[in-house]
Each structure stands twice: as C-alpha cells, then as structure tokens.
Design a protein around this motif. Structure first.
Motif, PDB file in Angstrom:
ATOM      1  N   SER A 117       1.016  -1.128   0.141  1.00 23.62           N
ATOM      2  CA  SER A 117      -0.101  -0.247  -0.048  1.00 23.62           C
ATOM      3  C   SER A 117       0.655   1.434  -0.006  1.00 23.62           C
ATOM      4  CB  SER A 117      -0.980  -0.047   1.294  1.00 23.62           C
ATOM      5  OG  SER A 117      -0.116   0.196   2.416  1.00 23.62           O
ATOM      6  N   ASP A 123      -5.882  -1.494   8.609  1.00 24.67           N
ATOM      7  CA  ASP A 123      -6.865  -1.003   7.996  1.00 24.67           C
ATOM      8  C   ASP A 123      -7.689  -2.028   6.997  1.00 24.67           C
ATOM      9  OD1 ASP A 123      -8.781   0.753   7.203  1.00 24.67           O
ATOM     10  OD2 ASP A 123      -7.540   2.116   6.142  1.00 24.67           O
ATOM     11  N   LEU A 136      -9.904  -3.457   3.992  1.00 25.20           N
ATOM     12  CA  LEU A 136      -9.819  -3.229   2.552  1.00 25.20           C
ATOM     13  C   LEU A 136     -10.889  -4.069   1.780  1.00 25.20           C
ATOM     14  CD1 LEU A 136      -6.049  -3.613   1.712  1.00 25.20           C
ATOM     15  CD2 LEU A 136      -7.376  -1.719   1.490  1.00 25.20           C
ATOM     16  N   ASP A 143     -10.787  -2.626  -3.886  1.00 22.52           N
ATOM     17  CA  ASP A 143      -9.715  -2.066  -3.637  1.00 22.52           C
ATOM     18  C   ASP A 143      -8.306  -2.831  -3.671  1.00 22.52           C
ATOM     19  OD1 ASP A 143     -11.072   0.225  -2.534  1.00 22.52           O
ATOM     20  OD2 ASP A 143     -11.157  -0.450  -0.648  1.00 22.52           O
ATOM     21  N   THR A 164      -2.790  -2.506  -3.378  1.00 22.82           N
ATOM     22  CA  THR A 164      -4.133  -1.530  -3.514  1.00 22.82           C
ATOM     23  C   THR A 164      -4.202  -1.116  -4.833  1.00 22.82           C
ATOM     24  OG1 THR A 164      -2.623   0.262  -2.737  1.00 22.82           O
ATOM     25  CG2 THR A 164      -3.991  -0.909  -0.981  1.00 22.82           C
ATOM     26  N   THR A 165      -5.368  -1.057  -5.460  1.00 19.41           N
ATOM     27  CA  THR A 165      -5.465  -0.382  -6.751  1.00 19.41           C
ATOM     28  C   THR A 165      -5.050   1.062  -6.889  1.00 19.41           C
ATOM     29  OG1 THR A 165      -7.794   0.366  -6.003  1.00 19.41           O
ATOM     30  CG2 THR A 165      -7.976  -1.762  -6.942  1.00 19.41           C
ATOM     31  N   HIS A 167      -6.529   3.699  -7.669  1.00 18.63           N
ATOM     32  CA  HIS A 167      -7.460   4.771  -6.830  1.00 18.63           C
ATOM     33  C   HIS A 167      -7.451   4.497  -5.281  1.00 18.63           C
ATOM     34  CE1 HIS A 167     -11.664   6.484  -6.334  1.00 18.63           C
ATOM     35  NE2 HIS A 167     -11.281   5.914  -4.909  1.00 18.63           N
ATOM     36  N   ARG A 168      -7.335   3.359  -5.006  1.00 14.70           N
ATOM     37  CA  ARG A 168      -7.111   3.325  -3.345  1.00 14.70           C
ATOM     38  C   ARG A 168      -5.418   3.582  -2.767  1.00 14.70           C
ATOM     39  NH1 ARG A 168      -9.403   0.842   1.693  1.00 14.70           N
ATOM     40  NH2 ARG A 168      -7.873   1.576   3.254  1.00 14.70           N
ATOM     41  N   THR A 169      -4.901   3.298  -3.731  1.00 10.58           N
ATOM     42  CA  THR A 169      -3.291   3.962  -3.240  1.00 10.58           C
ATOM     43  C   THR A 169      -3.332   5.269  -3.388  1.00 10.58           C
ATOM     44  OG1 THR A 169      -2.548   1.990  -4.729  1.00 10.58           O
ATOM     45  CG2 THR A 169      -1.224   3.977  -4.321  1.00 10.58           C
ATOM     46  N   VAL A 194      -5.763   7.639  -2.628  1.00 13.31           N
ATOM     47  CA  VAL A 194      -6.618   7.762  -1.325  1.00 13.31           C
ATOM     48  C   VAL A 194      -5.483   7.838  -0.094  1.00 13.31           C
ATOM     49  CG1 VAL A 194      -8.460   7.274   0.250  1.00 13.31           C
ATOM     50  CG2 VAL A 194      -8.784   7.585  -2.348  1.00 13.31           C
ATOM     51  N   ASP A 195      -4.990   6.677  -0.081  1.00  8.69           N
ATOM     52  CA  ASP A 195      -4.208   6.375   1.146  1.00  8.69           C
ATOM     53  C   ASP A 195      -2.933   7.304   1.158  1.00  8.69           C
ATOM     54  OD1 ASP A 195      -5.839   4.237   2.015  1.00  8.69           O
ATOM     55  OD2 ASP A 195      -4.613   2.510   1.202  1.00  8.69           O
ATOM     56  N   ASP A 202     -13.898  10.922  -3.781  1.00  9.15           N
ATOM     57  CA  ASP A 202     -13.454  10.273  -2.350  1.00  9.15           C
ATOM     58  C   ASP A 202     -12.287  11.135  -1.844  1.00  9.15           C
ATOM     59  OD1 ASP A 202     -15.013   8.159  -2.787  1.00  9.15           O
ATOM     60  OD2 ASP A 202     -13.301   6.777  -3.506  1.00  9.15           O
TER      61      ASP A 202
END
Length: 271
Positions: free
Chosen positions: A90, A129, A131, A135, A145-146, A148-150, A152-153, A185
């Motif tokens: 991540s 966390d 997932l 994600d 992580t995708t 997108h999720r990467t 955001v994180d 997001d």
C-alpha cells in the motif's frame, strides 16, 4: 540426497515466483549451510530479509522485493498456507509498484485487517485497516491496493502534495483511475489535509499540466464535470427537460444523461 532436497526446494519456490525463505527451506530439510552451498554454486541468491531467489526465477526486482517482504512477514509459512489478503502492499510502496509519480517509499508498507504479525522484518511496516475486494488487485504476482485506493491512502497518510500530484497525474493520464470517483473520495479529505476541494481549484492544484485532449473519454468528461460543474448541471437539467417531452424519454438513466451533459459541455468549451 542434496539433489532431491534442491528439487523439493525448487518445487516450493515455483509456487512463490521463484522465492523461498530460510525458514521455508528448513522445512524442506535444507539448512543455512546447504543454502550457502547452493548460493556459492550460483543456483540462488539472498534477495533480502533471509528470502532467497532462485537464479532461474523470472521475477524482476520491481516485483521481487515487495513479494519478498510479504513472504518475510510470515517466513515459516508457505504462500499456499497464507491468504494473499492478509497483507496488501500500500501507500508509497504501492505507488512505486504501479509506477505512479515519484513517491518516496523508505519502508515497504502493507495494510492488513488485523495486526497478526510478530517481529517485522527491517524496513517493513504493517498498518491496520480494512480493504474491500474492489480496493485490491494483483500486479506481477504482488497483492497491492488499486491505483484509486493507493492515491486515497497517500493523501490519508500525509504524503507530500507534490508527490500526490504526480501520482494523480500519471493515474489519470494512463486511465488507471476514474477521475470522477477519485474526486468524490478526495473532497471529504480536503480540509484536514489542506488542499482545495472546489472543482476548478482542485484541478488546478493536482492536474495543472494535464492536457484534456490526452485523456480517455471518461476522464475528459470527469474533468469537465469537475472544472465546469455549474455548466454541466445546467446542461443536464436542459437535457432532462427535453427528454421528458419525448415518449419514453423519462426512462433515460440519470448517469447516462449526466455523461451526455458533460460530453456536450466539454466539446463546446474544448475541455
């Protein structure tokens, strides 16, 4: 006997992209001395964290190092005995694997649903966390992580905004994310992480050098909706009103109408 043990080790490593930990090797009957002899013979080498890679392994360093770190989290277990989702690459480590921007990653970072690991290998951290399945993806054999999720994180972990900007730019240009979903997001995080939430300012802050013509159709429409939200809203209302006068027009999907409105505004404004 040594040949049989090496064949057994090879069989284990084959299910792990050609990698094996010292603890796993011990379970097959190969101790440290045997591993050193195999290394001296050019059959394997120590990649890191007491994880060895067979010289015949095709896994490139970009994928080998994070996969080695994942194995090292539970070195006595074979990959087949673990759930790949027990630790997912991540944040900056994921961004580097995806090739998004130039995000610094001094440690290999994973996310896990619970902290189930003991003493962590050097330069590895595990954050707790949850997932959701959407994600997570597998890239080069590494659970990560995708994009997108990467991103955001990265924001949530207070990554430098310049690095986030590079990651977002690369992801949008490569159509690796849906800009509309990403914007939705990120907006709730704007105040706490001190970046603009309003559409035009957001685009100017995170996508200052992006040529709309270089974007995929979905992200060009999304950029239009972000930058010219009022115009898109106005056009959407006009389309809905026009469709209401057409037999069956009131059954038009709302998202389809929104997409068409963004397309019309984008073309008229050359966004």
């Amino acid at each position: 006997m040594a040949s049989e043990l090496f064949q057994q080790l090879t069989s284990v490593a084959a299910g792990q992209s050609g990698l094996v930990t010292g603890a796993q090797a011990a379970r097959t009957g190969l101790g440290k001395a045997e591993l050193e002899r195999l290394s001296s013979g050019g059959l394997l080498f120590e990649l890191d964290w007491d994880v060895h890679q067979l010289t015949s392994s095709p896994l490139a360093p970009r994928f080998a190092y994070p996969y080695a770190a994942w194995l090292a989290l539970a070195p006595d277990k074979f990959a087949s005995e673990r759930t790949r989702g027990d630790a997912v690459l991540s944040q900056g480590s994921a961004a580097r694997l995806h090739g998004l921007g130039a995000v610094g990653a001094p440690v290999m970072t994973f996310l896990a649903p619970i902290q189930r690991f003991g003493r962590l290998p050097r330069a590895v951290e595990v954050n707790v966390d949850k997932l959701a399945p959407p994600d997570v993806m597998v890239l080069g054999g590494v659970t990560v992580t995708t994009p997108h999720r990467t991103i955001v994180d990265l924001v949530r972990s207070h990554t430098d905004h310049g690095e986030v900007r590079g990651a977002i730019t690369d992801a949008v240009l490569r159509d690796a994310v849906d800009l509309a979903r990403l914007y939705d997001d990120l907006v709730p995080l704007a105040d706490h992480h001190e970046f603009p939430a309003e559409g035009p300012e957001f685009a100017g802050y995170f996508l200052p050098e992006v040529d709309p013509a270089s974007l995929s159709p979905r992200n060009r429409r999304a950029l239009t909706a972000v930058v010219l939200a009022d115009r898109v809203d106005e056009t959407e209302r006009a389309l809905a009103a026009a469709l209401a006068k057409v037999p069956g027009g009131d059954r038009a999907d709302a998202q389809t109408v929104r997409t068409l409105a963004a397309d019309i505004v984008g073309r008229s404004e050359q966004v």
